[in-house]
Design a protein around this motif. Structure first.
Motif, short mmCIF file in Angstrom:
data_model
loop_
_atom_site.label_atom_id
_atom_site.label_comp_id
_atom_site.label_asym_id
_atom_site.label_seq_id
_atom_site.Cartn_x
_atom_site.Cartn_y
_atom_site.Cartn_z
N LEU A 169 0.75 -1.44 0.14
CA LEU A 169 0.28 -0.32 -0.09
C LEU A 169 0.76 1.58 -0.39
N ARG A 170 1.51 1.10 0.53
CA ARG A 170 2.87 2.37 0.55
C ARG A 170 3.08 2.49 0.06
N LEU A 171 4.38 1.41 -1.43
CA LEU A 171 4.79 1.58 -2.53
C LEU A 171 3.14 2.64 -3.69
N HIS A 172 2.17 1.50 -3.12
CA HIS A 172 1.19 2.33 -4.09
C HIS A 172 1.16 3.68 -3.90
N VAL A 173 1.04 4.67 -2.95
CA VAL A 173 0.94 5.95 -2.57
C VAL A 173 1.79 6.88 -3.43
N ILE A 174 3.17 6.32 -2.35
CA ILE A 174 4.32 6.51 -3.72
C ILE A 174 3.95 6.90 -4.54
N SER A 175 4.39 5.80 -5.34
CA SER A 175 4.02 5.48 -7.01
C SER A 175 2.75 6.66 -6.82
N SER A 176 2.05 6.78 -6.30
CA SER A 176 0.80 7.41 -6.92
C SER A 176 0.88 9.17 -7.02
N LEU A 177 1.67 9.77 -5.50
CA LEU A 177 1.79 11.23 -6.20
C LEU A 177 2.98 11.13 -6.70
N ALA A 178 4.18 10.47 -7.62
CA ALA A 178 5.11 10.75 -8.46
C ALA A 178 4.67 10.78 -9.33
N ARG A 179 3.57 9.88 -9.70
CA ARG A 179 3.08 9.66 -11.51
C ARG A 179 2.16 10.48 -11.86
N THR A 180 1.68 11.74 -10.99
CA THR A 180 0.77 12.68 -10.89
C THR A 180 1.85 13.83 -10.78
N ALA A 194 6.15 16.71 6.92
CA ALA A 194 6.37 15.32 5.61
C ALA A 194 5.91 14.25 5.50
N GLY A 195 6.52 13.61 5.98
CA GLY A 195 5.50 12.27 6.79
C GLY A 195 3.50 12.71 6.72
N ILE A 196 3.24 13.22 7.13
CA ILE A 196 2.01 14.08 6.82
C ILE A 196 1.56 14.08 5.28
N ALA A 197 1.94 14.73 4.96
CA ALA A 197 2.27 14.70 3.46
C ALA A 197 2.48 13.92 2.64
N ALA A 198 3.03 12.59 3.16
CA ALA A 198 3.38 12.09 2.37
C ALA A 198 2.37 10.71 2.50
N SER A 199 1.55 10.69 3.93
CA SER A 199 0.52 9.55 3.34
C SER A 199 -0.25 10.00 2.89
N ILE A 200 -0.64 11.20 1.73
CA ILE A 200 -1.87 11.49 1.10
C ILE A 200 -2.07 10.60 0.42
N ARG A 201 -3.07 10.13 -0.34
CA ARG A 201 -2.93 9.77 -1.61
C ARG A 201 -3.76 10.60 -2.27
N VAL A 202 -3.03 10.69 -4.18
CA VAL A 202 -3.93 11.61 -4.79
C VAL A 202 -4.63 10.15 -5.89
N ILE A 203 -6.10 10.47 -6.12
CA ILE A 203 -6.43 9.76 -7.17
C ILE A 203 -6.51 10.44 -8.80
N PRO A 204 -6.58 9.89 -9.27
CA PRO A 204 -6.47 11.20 -10.59
C PRO A 204 -8.14 11.03 -10.88
N ASP A 205 -8.73 11.30 -11.41
CA ASP A 205 -10.83 11.93 -12.04
C ASP A 205 -11.65 11.27 -11.15
N PHE A 206 -11.32 11.28 -9.38
CA PHE A 206 -12.23 11.03 -8.40
C PHE A 206 -13.30 12.42 -8.38
N PRO A 207 -14.38 12.66 -7.50
CA PRO A 207 -15.76 11.40 -8.10
C PRO A 207 -15.36 11.58 -9.48
N LYS A 208 -15.35 12.81 -10.59
CA LYS A 208 -15.07 13.11 -12.10
C LYS A 208 -13.98 13.67 -12.67
N ALA A 209 -14.14 13.55 -13.77
CA ALA A 209 -12.70 13.38 -14.68
C ALA A 209 -12.49 15.01 -14.37
N GLY A 210 -11.16 14.68 -13.95
CA GLY A 210 -10.26 16.02 -14.06
C GLY A 210 -10.32 16.63 -12.73
#
Ligand SMILES: O=P(O)(O)OC[C@H]1O[C@H](OP(=O)(O)OP(=O)(O)O)[C@H](O)[C@@H]1O
Ligand SMILES: Nc1ncnc2[nH]cnc12
Length: 234
Positions: A18-29, A57-73
């Motif tokens: 899960l943690r890897l997913h968070v980091i990659s999610s931030l890195a991809r966007t 820094a730890g707080i910021a890194a723990s927040i995941r970003v999900i593109p296009d939710f709840p709608k596109a953009g």
């Protein structure tokens, strides 16, 4: 013979993945998380925050970003991953409690839904009552309500009549300020009944949406600022 029971790893999501997913999610966007606390109450505090509390820094890194939710953009800032991180969640509450203890605050007003997660632990720790500001038709007693517009629609918030008294001092808590419409309505709701709003506190701010400007002179304190991708506005 009966089939073997599923392995435990199939049932429980493995935290390192899960943690890897968070980091990659931030890195991809193309989102940059600025993690200095932003404070409109006093410039000297802002300067102090610029020295960067190491917990931010730890707080910021723990927040995941999900593109296009709840709608596109929409680049959705998902705080549920912060709640999975015990240290980040505790640090978040501690930072708010340190700021608001001994300030004469008798009411913490939390905004549905995510203000209900962060508001109550802050309220208990500073010795204030918790008042839920809810979406329409959820509160069973007599209510007063205020309408507002937000990044993706319009809505209304309601508060029970009698939950607060004129002259009380309130802190308003939510997870995030985007356009500022929700906090603006919450301030109006409390001030209508004679409550002094000491400050608004959010975990995150999307500064490009200029929500802070909709709060007028009301101080806003946030832990993390996140810049939105250009396609967030379409
Ligand atoms: O600054 P604004 O543009 O007003 O937007 C911020 C609000 O939007 C989100 O809640 P949402 O309305 O999505 O409701 P939810 O927490 O019930 O999902 C967020 O939790 C804030 O309450
Ligand atoms: N981009 C966003 N992420 C999470 N919550 C929000 N509320 C309004 N805009 C939001």
């Amino acid at each position: 013979s009966p089939p073997p029971p599923p392995a435990a790893s199939c049932i429980l999501p493995p935290p390192p993945l899960l943690r890897l997913h968070v980091i990659s999610s931030l890195a991809r966007t193309p989102i940059s998380l600025r993690c200095s606390a932003a404070d409109s109450r006093s410039p000297s505090n802002r300067e102090m925050a610029a020295q960067q509390d190491p917990r931010l820094a730890g707080i910021a890194a723990s927040i995941r970003v999900i593109p296009d939710f709840p709608k596109a953009g929409i680049m959705f800032q998902d705080i549920t991953t912060l709640l999975l991180d015990v240290k980040a969640f505790r640090d978040t509450i501690d930072l708010f409690v340190d700021r608001y203890k001994d300030k004469g605050i008798s009411v913490v007003a939390g905004i549905e839904a995510r203000g209900f997660i962060f508001g109550p632990p802050i309220a208990l720790a500073i010795g204030a009552k918790f008042v839920p500001l809810r979406k329409p038709k959820k509160l069973p007693g007599e209510v007063i309500s205020e309408e507002y517009s937000l990044e993706y629609g319009t809505d209304k918030i309601e508060m029970h009549v009698g939950a607060v008294e004129a002259g009380e001092r309130a802190l308003i808590v939510d997870d995030l300020i985007a356009t500022g419409g929700t906090l603006n309505a919450a301030i109006r709701l409390l001030e209508r009944v004679g409550v002094e709003v000491y400050e608004c506190a959010c975990l995150m701010e999307l500064p490009e949406l200029k929500g802070r400007e909709r709060l007028g002179d009301k101080p806003l304190f946030v832990l993390v600022q996140s810049s939105v991708d250009a396609h967030d506005h379409h």
